[in-house]
Design a protein around this motif. Structure first.
Motif, short mmCIF file in Angstrom:
data_model
loop_
_atom_site.label_atom_id
_atom_site.label_comp_id
_atom_site.label_asym_id
_atom_site.label_seq_id
_atom_site.Cartn_x
_atom_site.Cartn_y
_atom_site.Cartn_z
N TRP A 82 0.74 -1.30 0.03
CA TRP A 82 0.13 -0.14 -0.03
C TRP A 82 0.83 1.26 -0.05
O TRP A 82 1.93 1.28 0.81
CB TRP A 82 -0.82 -0.01 1.26
N ALA A 83 0.78 2.29 -0.91
CA ALA A 83 1.23 3.50 -0.98
C ALA A 83 0.44 4.41 -0.27
O ALA A 83 -0.40 5.09 -0.90
CB ALA A 83 1.66 3.66 -2.26
N MET A 84 0.83 4.75 1.01
CA MET A 84 0.04 5.67 1.80
C MET A 84 0.52 7.05 1.03
O MET A 84 1.63 7.40 1.15
CB MET A 84 0.55 5.62 3.35
N GLU A 85 -0.66 7.97 1.00
CA GLU A 85 -0.30 9.23 0.41
C GLU A 85 -0.19 10.18 1.84
O GLU A 85 -1.04 10.30 2.55
CB GLU A 85 -1.41 9.82 -0.49
N THR A 86 0.98 10.83 1.70
CA THR A 86 1.15 11.77 2.92
C THR A 86 0.83 13.23 2.69
O THR A 86 0.94 13.86 3.48
CB THR A 86 2.65 11.55 3.35
N ASP A 87 0.55 13.49 1.42
CA ASP A 87 0.29 14.77 1.10
C ASP A 87 -1.10 15.12 0.78
O ASP A 87 -1.27 16.23 0.14
CB ASP A 87 1.21 15.40 -0.18
N VAL A 88 -2.07 14.35 1.31
CA VAL A 88 -3.48 14.46 0.94
C VAL A 88 -4.10 15.45 2.25
O VAL A 88 -3.86 15.21 3.02
CB VAL A 88 -4.11 13.00 1.33
N GLU A 89 -4.96 16.13 1.43
CA GLU A 89 -5.88 17.24 2.18
C GLU A 89 -7.04 16.56 2.63
O GLU A 89 -7.55 15.76 2.01
CB GLU A 89 -5.91 18.66 1.62
#
Length: 92
Positions: A82-89
């Motif tokens: 799983w590629a966790m998105e860290t720049d998601v608002e």
């Protein structure tokens, strides 16, 4: 560090109830050891999701296979990196 999403669909409801305390203790221990990022049941009772933190698929799978639900045949499993998105608002 990589993340692995593990789906734990129901296989045997009776065994799931029987081994739930051991499963929950396992999850707590793994969270305390920073090997699980998050976890929780699906609200429809069909199973649950665990996000493991590991260096590889092999390592994440070895963690998963220590889960009392897996050892005792209470749940099936499916694992995906799983590629966790860290720049998601978030819009809450």
């Amino acid at each position: 560090m990589k993340y692995f999403a593990v789906f734990l669909p129901m296989k045997d409801e009776g065994k799931s109830k029987e081994f739930r305390p051991q499963h929950l203790a396992f999850l707590k221990q793994m969270r305390d050891e920073k090997k699980i990022l998050m976890n929780g049941p699906f609200t429809d009772g069909s199973g649950g999701l665990v996000i493991y933190a590991a260096d590889s698929l092999v390592q994440a799978t070895s963690y998963l296979k220590q889960d009392p639900y897996i050892i005792n045949g209470a749940r099936n499993w499916e694992i995906h990196e799983w590629a966790m998105e860290t720049d998601v608002e978030f819009y809450f």
